[in-house]
Design a protein around this motif. Structure first.
Motif, PDB file in Angstrom:
ATOM      1  N   PRO A 144      -1.047   9.022  -1.759  1.00  0.00           N
ATOM      2  CA  PRO A 144      -2.216   8.147  -1.587  1.00  0.00           C
ATOM      3  C   PRO A 144      -3.057   8.085  -2.860  1.00  0.00           C
ATOM      4  CG  PRO A 144      -2.552  10.229  -0.469  1.00  0.00           C
ATOM      5  CD  PRO A 144      -1.137  10.234  -0.976  1.00  0.00           C
ATOM      6  N   ARG A 145      -3.715   6.948  -3.050  1.00  0.00           N
ATOM      7  CA  ARG A 145      -4.611   6.777  -4.191  1.00  0.00           C
ATOM      8  C   ARG A 145      -6.033   7.107  -3.766  1.00  0.00           C
ATOM      9  NH1 ARG A 145      -2.160   1.517  -4.505  1.00  0.00           N
ATOM     10  NH2 ARG A 145      -0.458   1.554  -5.962  1.00  0.00           N
ATOM     11  N   SER A 146      -6.840   7.503  -4.724  1.00  0.00           N
ATOM     12  CA  SER A 146      -8.257   7.703  -4.444  1.00  0.00           C
ATOM     13  C   SER A 146      -8.935   6.340  -4.338  1.00  0.00           C
ATOM     14  CB  SER A 146      -8.891   8.529  -5.556  1.00  0.00           C
ATOM     15  OG  SER A 146      -8.864   7.807  -6.770  1.00  0.00           O
ATOM     16  N   TRP A 147     -10.144   6.318  -3.789  1.00  0.00           N
ATOM     17  CA  TRP A 147     -10.872   5.058  -3.657  1.00  0.00           C
ATOM     18  C   TRP A 147     -11.144   4.398  -4.999  1.00  0.00           C
ATOM     19  CZ3 TRP A 147     -11.503   1.687   0.000  1.00  0.00           C
ATOM     20  CH2 TRP A 147     -11.301   2.078   1.316  1.00  0.00           C
ATOM     21  N   PRO A 148     -11.625   5.130  -6.014  1.00  0.00           N
ATOM     22  CA  PRO A 148     -11.860   4.459  -7.304  1.00  0.00           C
ATOM     23  C   PRO A 148     -10.580   3.892  -7.910  1.00  0.00           C
ATOM     24  CG  PRO A 148     -13.051   6.538  -7.234  1.00  0.00           C
ATOM     25  CD  PRO A 148     -12.170   6.497  -6.018  1.00  0.00           C
ATOM     26  N   ALA A 149      -9.489   4.622  -7.768  1.00  0.00           N
ATOM     27  CA  ALA A 149      -8.220   4.118  -8.297  1.00  0.00           C
ATOM     28  C   ALA A 149      -7.756   2.900  -7.520  1.00  0.00           C
ATOM     29  CB  ALA A 149      -7.155   5.209  -8.256  1.00  0.00           C
ATOM     30  N   SER A 150      -7.966   2.903  -6.208  1.00  0.00           N
ATOM     31  CA  SER A 150      -7.579   1.757  -5.387  1.00  0.00           C
ATOM     32  C   SER A 150      -8.383   0.518  -5.739  1.00  0.00           C
ATOM     33  CB  SER A 150      -7.759   2.080  -3.903  1.00  0.00           C
ATOM     34  OG  SER A 150      -6.902   3.110  -3.510  1.00  0.00           O
TER      35      SER A 150
ATOM     36  N   ARG B 100       0.836  -1.201   0.000  1.00  0.00           N
ATOM     37  CA  ARG B 100       0.000   0.000   0.000  1.00  0.00           C
ATOM     38  C   ARG B 100       0.874   1.255   0.000  1.00  0.00           C
ATOM     39  NH1 ARG B 100      -0.035  -2.484   4.845  1.00  0.00           N
ATOM     40  NH2 ARG B 100       0.400  -1.228   6.692  1.00  0.00           N
TER      41      ARG B 100
ATOM     42  N   SER C  17       0.725   4.013   1.674  1.00  0.00           N
ATOM     43  CA  SER C  17       1.080   4.582   2.981  1.00  0.00           C
ATOM     44  C   SER C  17       2.276   3.866   3.592  1.00  0.00           C
ATOM     45  CB  SER C  17      -0.114   4.512   3.932  1.00  0.00           C
ATOM     46  OG  SER C  17      -0.476   3.169   4.156  1.00  0.00           O
TER      47      SER C  17
END
Length: 86
Positions: free
Chosen positions: A50-56, A42, A44
């Motif tokens: 940090p990645r956005s939720w959609p990208a994650s 990850r 972090s």
């Protein structure tokens, strides 16, 4: 480059094929292995952005699809070779 845990995760489908467990168990194993790989890498933990939720979620889907494909190939190969051995 894949880490050691990614290569070791391929032992599971080989064992599942040898003892003749069905494909859904291999798919679940692959998704669990993909989730562990995502968790261990990850952003972090690596001090990256940090990645956005959609990208994650999209990244997880791609990684999980690759894991499912690789685990299925290993499963089918070992299943074929085990049938030849018997």
């Amino acid at each position: 480059m894949l880490g050691l845990e990614a290569w070791l995760s391929l032992i599971g489908p080989a064992y599942f094929a040898y003892i003749r467990i069905t494909v859904p168990f291999v798919v679940v194993w692959a998704i669990i292995c993909a989730a562990l790989w995502i968790w261990n890498n990850r952003p972090s933990k690596r001090q990256g952005p940090p990645r956005s939720w959609p990208a994650s979620v999209l990244f997880f889907v791609v990684v999980a699809a690759c894991y499912v494909a690789a685990h299925t190939v290993v499963y089918l190969l070992v299943r074929y070779l085990a049938a030849l051995w018997a």
